[in-house]
Design a protein around this motif. Structure first.
Motif, PDB file in Angstrom:
ATOM      1  N   TRP A 377       0.825  -1.114  -0.090  1.00  0.00           N
ATOM      2  CA  TRP A 377       0.012  -0.028  -0.107  1.00  0.00           C
ATOM      3  C   TRP A 377       0.762   1.285  -0.090  1.00  0.00           C
ATOM      4  CZ3 TRP A 377      -4.706   0.530  -1.701  1.00  0.00           C
ATOM      5  CH2 TRP A 377      -5.462  -0.814  -1.803  1.00  0.00           C
ATOM      6  N   VAL A 380       1.300   1.708  -3.796  1.00  0.00           N
ATOM      7  CA  VAL A 380      -0.131   2.236  -4.268  1.00  0.00           C
ATOM      8  C   VAL A 380      -0.341   3.841  -3.772  1.00  0.00           C
ATOM      9  CG1 VAL A 380      -2.572   2.083  -4.046  1.00  0.00           C
ATOM     10  CG2 VAL A 380      -1.196   0.080  -4.162  1.00  0.00           C
ATOM     11  N   LEU A 384      -0.626   6.994  -6.271  1.00  0.00           N
ATOM     12  CA  LEU A 384      -1.627   7.820  -6.320  1.00  0.00           C
ATOM     13  C   LEU A 384      -1.239   9.161  -6.255  1.00  0.00           C
ATOM     14  CD1 LEU A 384      -4.114   5.801  -3.962  1.00  0.00           C
ATOM     15  CD2 LEU A 384      -4.378   6.039  -6.464  1.00  0.00           C
ATOM     16  N   GLY A 390      -4.737  15.907 -10.297  1.00  0.00           N
ATOM     17  CA  GLY A 390      -5.936  16.386 -10.413  1.00  0.00           C
ATOM     18  C   GLY A 390      -6.545  16.221  -8.836  1.00  0.00           C
ATOM     19  N   TYR A 391      -6.040  15.276  -8.022  1.00  0.00           N
ATOM     20  CA  TYR A 391      -6.655  15.247  -6.816  1.00  0.00           C
ATOM     21  C   TYR A 391      -6.079  16.072  -5.537  1.00  0.00           C
ATOM     22  CZ  TYR A 391      -8.144  10.858  -8.988  1.00  0.00           C
ATOM     23  OH  TYR A 391      -8.825  10.089  -9.868  1.00  0.00           O
ATOM     24  N   TRP A 392      -4.579  16.227  -5.798  1.00  0.00           N
ATOM     25  CA  TRP A 392      -3.949  16.718  -4.469  1.00  0.00           C
ATOM     26  C   TRP A 392      -4.012  18.270  -4.885  1.00  0.00           C
ATOM     27  CZ3 TRP A 392      -3.580  11.748  -3.830  1.00  0.00           C
ATOM     28  CH2 TRP A 392      -3.007  11.356  -2.630  1.00  0.00           C
TER      29      TRP A 392
ATOM     30  N   VAL B 129      -9.265  -0.268   3.308  1.00  0.00           N
ATOM     31  CA  VAL B 129      -8.619   0.847   2.962  1.00  0.00           C
ATOM     32  C   VAL B 129      -9.262   2.190   3.276  1.00  0.00           C
ATOM     33  CG1 VAL B 129      -7.385   2.051   1.178  1.00  0.00           C
ATOM     34  CG2 VAL B 129      -7.085  -0.420   1.147  1.00  0.00           C
ATOM     35  N   ALA B 158      -9.811  14.807  -2.716  1.00  0.00           N
ATOM     36  CA  ALA B 158      -9.474  13.681  -3.432  1.00  0.00           C
ATOM     37  C   ALA B 158      -9.999  12.353  -3.109  1.00  0.00           C
ATOM     38  CB  ALA B 158      -7.891  13.656  -3.086  1.00  0.00           C
ATOM     39  N   PRO B 161     -12.689  10.482  -5.693  1.00  0.00           N
ATOM     40  CA  PRO B 161     -11.984  10.119  -6.827  1.00  0.00           C
ATOM     41  C   PRO B 161     -11.244   8.832  -6.315  1.00  0.00           C
ATOM     42  CG  PRO B 161     -11.929  12.517  -6.875  1.00  0.00           C
ATOM     43  CD  PRO B 161     -12.676  12.050  -5.400  1.00  0.00           C
ATOM     44  N   LEU B 162     -10.463   8.837  -5.280  1.00  0.00           N
ATOM     45  CA  LEU B 162      -9.686   8.006  -5.015  1.00  0.00           C
ATOM     46  C   LEU B 162     -10.154   6.586  -4.544  1.00  0.00           C
ATOM     47  CD1 LEU B 162      -6.909  10.090  -3.008  1.00  0.00           C
ATOM     48  CD2 LEU B 162      -6.555   8.712  -5.344  1.00  0.00           C
ATOM     49  N   ARG B 165     -11.210   4.861  -7.683  1.00  0.00           N
ATOM     50  CA  ARG B 165     -10.017   4.374  -8.375  1.00  0.00           C
ATOM     51  C   ARG B 165      -9.644   3.025  -7.609  1.00  0.00           C
ATOM     52  NH1 ARG B 165      -4.531   7.445  -9.790  1.00  0.00           N
ATOM     53  NH2 ARG B 165      -3.111   5.661  -9.957  1.00  0.00           N
ATOM     54  N   VAL B 166      -9.608   3.123  -6.461  1.00  0.00           N
ATOM     55  CA  VAL B 166      -8.970   1.999  -5.673  1.00  0.00           C
ATOM     56  C   VAL B 166      -9.925   0.790  -5.700  1.00  0.00           C
ATOM     57  CG1 VAL B 166      -8.510   1.076  -3.610  1.00  0.00           C
ATOM     58  CG2 VAL B 166      -7.432   3.158  -3.949  1.00  0.00           C
ATOM     59  N   GLU B 169      -9.397  -0.509  -9.445  1.00  0.00           N
ATOM     60  CA  GLU B 169      -8.181  -1.029  -9.669  1.00  0.00           C
ATOM     61  C   GLU B 169      -8.017  -2.316  -8.782  1.00  0.00           C
ATOM     62  OE1 GLU B 169      -4.346   1.235  -9.816  1.00  0.00           O
ATOM     63  OE2 GLU B 169      -5.287   3.013 -10.639  1.00  0.00           O
ATOM     64  N   PHE B 170      -8.494  -2.406  -7.582  1.00  0.00           N
ATOM     65  CA  PHE B 170      -7.949  -3.351  -6.960  1.00  0.00           C
ATOM     66  C   PHE B 170      -9.356  -4.339  -6.543  1.00  0.00           C
ATOM     67  CE2 PHE B 170      -5.080  -0.256  -6.301  1.00  0.00           C
ATOM     68  CZ  PHE B 170      -3.914  -0.703  -6.198  1.00  0.00           C
ATOM     69  N   LEU B 172     -11.690  -3.707  -4.581  1.00  0.00           N
ATOM     70  CA  LEU B 172     -12.242  -3.495  -3.153  1.00  0.00           C
ATOM     71  C   LEU B 172     -13.440  -2.957  -3.217  1.00  0.00           C
ATOM     72  CD1 LEU B 172      -9.246  -2.101  -1.347  1.00  0.00           C
ATOM     73  CD2 LEU B 172      -9.905  -4.422  -1.466  1.00  0.00           C
TER      74      LEU B 172
END
Lengths: 392, 392
Positions: A377, A380, A384, A390-392, B129, B158, B161-162, B165-166, B169-170, B172
C-alpha cells in the motif's frame, strides 16, 4: 458498608461485608428465557437479586458474547454506558450513596471506575470527587470532566487516606476501597454478578471464565452470580474461575501461593494500569479455590498479543481488558490446562480508548499486527500521489 | 449497489438503489415481544428484513433508550461494537463485499464510519483501505490502526475519486459514497432501520425522532423502519422525522427550502465533523416530507450545550451525536414546535471519545457546565495539600 466487617477483620486482613438475600422469595421465572431482556431495563432486570437501585440507570449491562473462535467467547463489557464493566458496580454503589442521603460520592481511580462513578453521580444529581494519579490517560481525563466530577490529582500513596478524609469531613459516600487489604464497596460485586446471569441466559454455564483481575471484585462477583444460580436450582455447576493478573503485580496469585486470605505485593512497571494493584482481598481467593480455578500471571507481551488478537476480531480493548484472553492463551500454552469441557468465556472489561497511549501521540497499536501501511500500500499511495495531480 | 440507480439518476442528481423485500413472507411473530432479544444476536434478530448477513457480527444494535426527562428519550448508539451507529451499516455493507467476493472494502471517512468498516472487515478477514482527511481525531486514528486498516490521509477533494479508483483497480468494495449527490451504499439504511424496530419494541411509536444528520442515511433508515412496521400492520403511524444538521452546512435544509431532490452547500468551520457534509441526497428529503418533519440547523453553541446536557445525565456524546437533542431544544425554543403528542426520541450516534479535542491537550468539556474544580473544591484541595505532609 465500606470499612470491612467489624467482627471478622483483623489488624492485617480486612474482610468485606457480604450481601445475602431472601433467596426463597426470588420469583421462579426470574431466569426464564421468556422474561423480556429489553436493553433499556439495565440492572432492573435482576432487581430481586441486586441491592436497591435508588438512582436512575443508563441501561447498564446486557452486553453481548462475541465468538472469537469456536468455544471461545468474549463478554464485551465495553458496551456499557461509560464503556466498561464498572457501570454495573456504580449503579448499585451510587444508589447506596443516595439511599444514605449522602450529597455525593468520593472515589480513588485513574480509570474506568472514577469515570463510571462520575456518570452515575451526575445522572442522580450527586457530587463526585475523584482522586486520581498524576498520569491520567487523556480519554479518562476528558470524560471525568465531561461528567462534571471534581478531579483532584494526588500522589498514589495519598489517595486512600484522602478518600477517607473527604468521606469523613464532607459526608461523601466512598465507592472505592478504604481498608488495609481490599474490601471495596460491599455492593460492587452485587452489580458484577449480573454478568453471570447474562452469560447463563446466552449460553448456559461455560466450562470456565477468564477475568481481568485487579482487586478481584469482578472475579468474585461473576463467581457469586453462578453460585446463586446453583443455589436457586437454575443450574447445577459453577465454571472454573481464572484470575488473570498482570505479572508486574499479582497479589491474588501470591495469596494463593502463600496460603493466606489476602496480601500485598510490590507492583513493577505495567501498562495495564487498570489492574496493576498492590493489594488483594479474600474474595478472589475464595472464588478461585471454590471453583477449582487458578490465578494466572500475564506479562505485557502476552497482554499486547491478546489485545491484538481481539482487534483482529473487531474488538478494540483496553490493554487491561485483554487480560482474560491473555490468561486463556497462557494457560493453554503451558500444557497443564485442565480438561475444560465446554465453551469458555473471556471477559473484556473496557474499550481501547482508555489506554494511555491513545491521543498522547504514541501509536502503540499500529504495528502489533501489521496494520500500518505495508509495502504494497505504500507503493499504491506513492503512485496515487504521483498520478493524482488532479486530486492533490 | 454503489453507483446510484442507472435508470433514474441524472447528470445533477443521483438516486440510490432502493432495497425491497417480500414483505408478505415476513414471519408474523418477528415483532412479537416474546421473541428473544439476546444482545449477542445483533442484526440477526431482524434477518428477514435486512440484507444477507454474510460476515460475522459483533452483537451490533440492541442499544438502550435512556430517559433524559419525562417524554424525552435518548437512543444511545455509542453502545455499539465500535461505539457508534455505523456498526449497523457496516454489518450489512461489509457483508455485501463478502458476498460479491471482494478482497476487502474501501471507504472515505475521518471518523466512525471508517473505524466501523475496519472492524467488520477485520472480523471477516477482509482488507480495509480508509482514505481520511488530514486532521484525524486521535482516538479515530488509534482505533483505525488497531483494526489493521490501511489508513491513507489525502486532501478532502481527493477522497471520492480515490475511492472509485481503488475500487476499480483493486476490486475493493466501496462502502461509502461514489455519486454526485449522495447515495452511499444501498444497504446502509437497511442496517439503520433496525433502530426503528428497537425503538418500537421498547416504546411503541414515538411522536418524533430527532436525528443527527450528515448525508441523511441514518434519518432515512429510521424512517424506513417505521414505514415498514406500518406496511406490515404492526403499527399505524410513523413519527415525525427531524433532520438535525450543523448550521455550518445543511444540504438537506437547503434542498427542502429550494424544493429540489438534493443539493450541495459550502461548509463553514464546524466542530461537528461527523455531520458537516457538503452534499445531500434525496432520501433525507423524502423522510422529512413524508413524515411531516422538518430540517433544523443547529450551531456550535447549541451543539455544545446539548452535549453538556447529555453529560449531566451520564451520557458522554461526540459533538455530532448531540445534534439530535440540540435540534429538539432548538425546535422548542422557536415556539413553532408542532404539537408532539407523545414521547420523543433523540438519537445520540457516538461516544465523546471521538471528538478532536480528546487527547489533543485541549479540554473543551470541563468548563461547559462547571465541571472543573470550583472555588469550594479548589480551597479543599489547597487545604489537603497544606495539611497533607504525610500524604504528599
Amino acid at each position: 458498608m465500606t470499612g470491612g466487617c467489624p467482627r471478622t477483620s483483623t489488624g492485617e486482613i480486612a474482610y468485606p461485608v457480604e450481601v445475602d438475600y431472601a433467596y426463597a422469595r426470588v420469583p421462579g421465572d426470574l431466569f426464564s428465557p421468556a422474561t423480556a431482556l429489553l436493553p433499556s431495563a439495565g440492572l432492573v432486570r435482576w432487581a430481586p437479586l441486586v441491592p436497591p437501585l435508588d438512582v436512575p440507570g443508563l441501561g447498564e449491562g446486557g452486553t453481548p458474547l462475541v465468538e472469537l473462535e469456536p468455544g471461545v467467547l468474549v463478554k464485551d463489557e465495553s458496551r456499557n454506558p461509560t464503556w466498561s464493566h464498572k457501570d454495573r458496580y456504580n449503579r448499585v454503589a451510587v444508589s447506596a450513596a443516595a439511599r444514605l442521603g449522602a450529597p455525593g460520592v468520593v472515589v480513588a481511580s485513574s480509570g474506568n471506575h472514577g469515570a463510571s462513578a462520575a456518570a452515575y453521580a451526575a445522572r442522580a444529581g450527586l457530587r463526585c470527587v475523584v482522586f486520581t494519579g498524576e498520569n491520567l490517560p487523556p480519554a479518562v481525563d476528558a470524560f471525568l470532566h465531561a461528567y462534571g466530577a471534581v478531579v483532584l490529582p494526588v500522589p498514589v500513596a495519598a489517595r486512600w487516606p484522602l478518600v477517607r478524609r473527604v468521606a469523613d469531613e464532607f459526608g461523601l459516600h466512598p465507592v472505592s476501597n478504604l481498608t488495609l487489604t481490599h474490601t471495596g464497596h460491599a455492593f460492587g460485586p452485587e452489580g458484577y454478578k449480573t454478568i453471570a446471569y447474562e452469560i447463563h441466559a446466552d449460553l448456559g454455564v461455560p466450562a470456565a471464565v477468564f477475568v481481568p483481575t485487579g482487586y478481584a471484585e469482578l472475579l468474585f462477583g461473576v463467581w457469586k452470580g453462578f453460585t446463586e444460580l446453583c443455589r436457586l436450582g437454575v443450574t447445577d455447576r459453577v465454571p472454573r474461575m481464572y484470575a488473570c493478573e498482570p505479572a508486574a503485580g499479582g497479589p491474588l496469585a501470591r495469596a494463593l501461593r502463600d496460603g493466606v486470605a489476602a496480601t500485598h505485593v510490590e507492583v513493577g512497571p505495567a501498562d495495564a494500569y487498570g489492574i496493576a494493584c498492590p493489594v488483594g482481598g479474600d474474595r478472589g481467593v475464595v472464588a478461585v479455590r471454590e471453583s477449582g480455578g487458578e490465578a494466572i500471571l500475564v506479562d505485557n507481551e502476552q497482554l499486547t498479543a491478546a489485545r491484538a488478537e481481539l482487534a483482529r476480531s473487531g474488538l478494540w480493548a483496553e490493554l487491561s481488558a485483554a487480560a482474560g484472553l491473555a490468561g486463556l492463551r497462557a494457560l493453554r500454552s503451558t500444557g497443564r490446562s485442565p480438561d475444560l469441557d465446554g465453551p469458555v468465556v473471556c471477559v473484556s472489561t473496557s474499550s481501547g480508548f482508555k489506554d494511555r497511549a491513545v491521543g498522547s501521540g504514541a501509536r502503540t497499536s499500529s504495528h502489533e499486527h501489521g496494520g500500518g501501511v505495508g509495502a504494497e500500500w505504500a507503493e499504491v499511495y506513492r503512485r496515487l500521489r504521483t498520478d493524482g495531480i488532479g486530486y492533490w
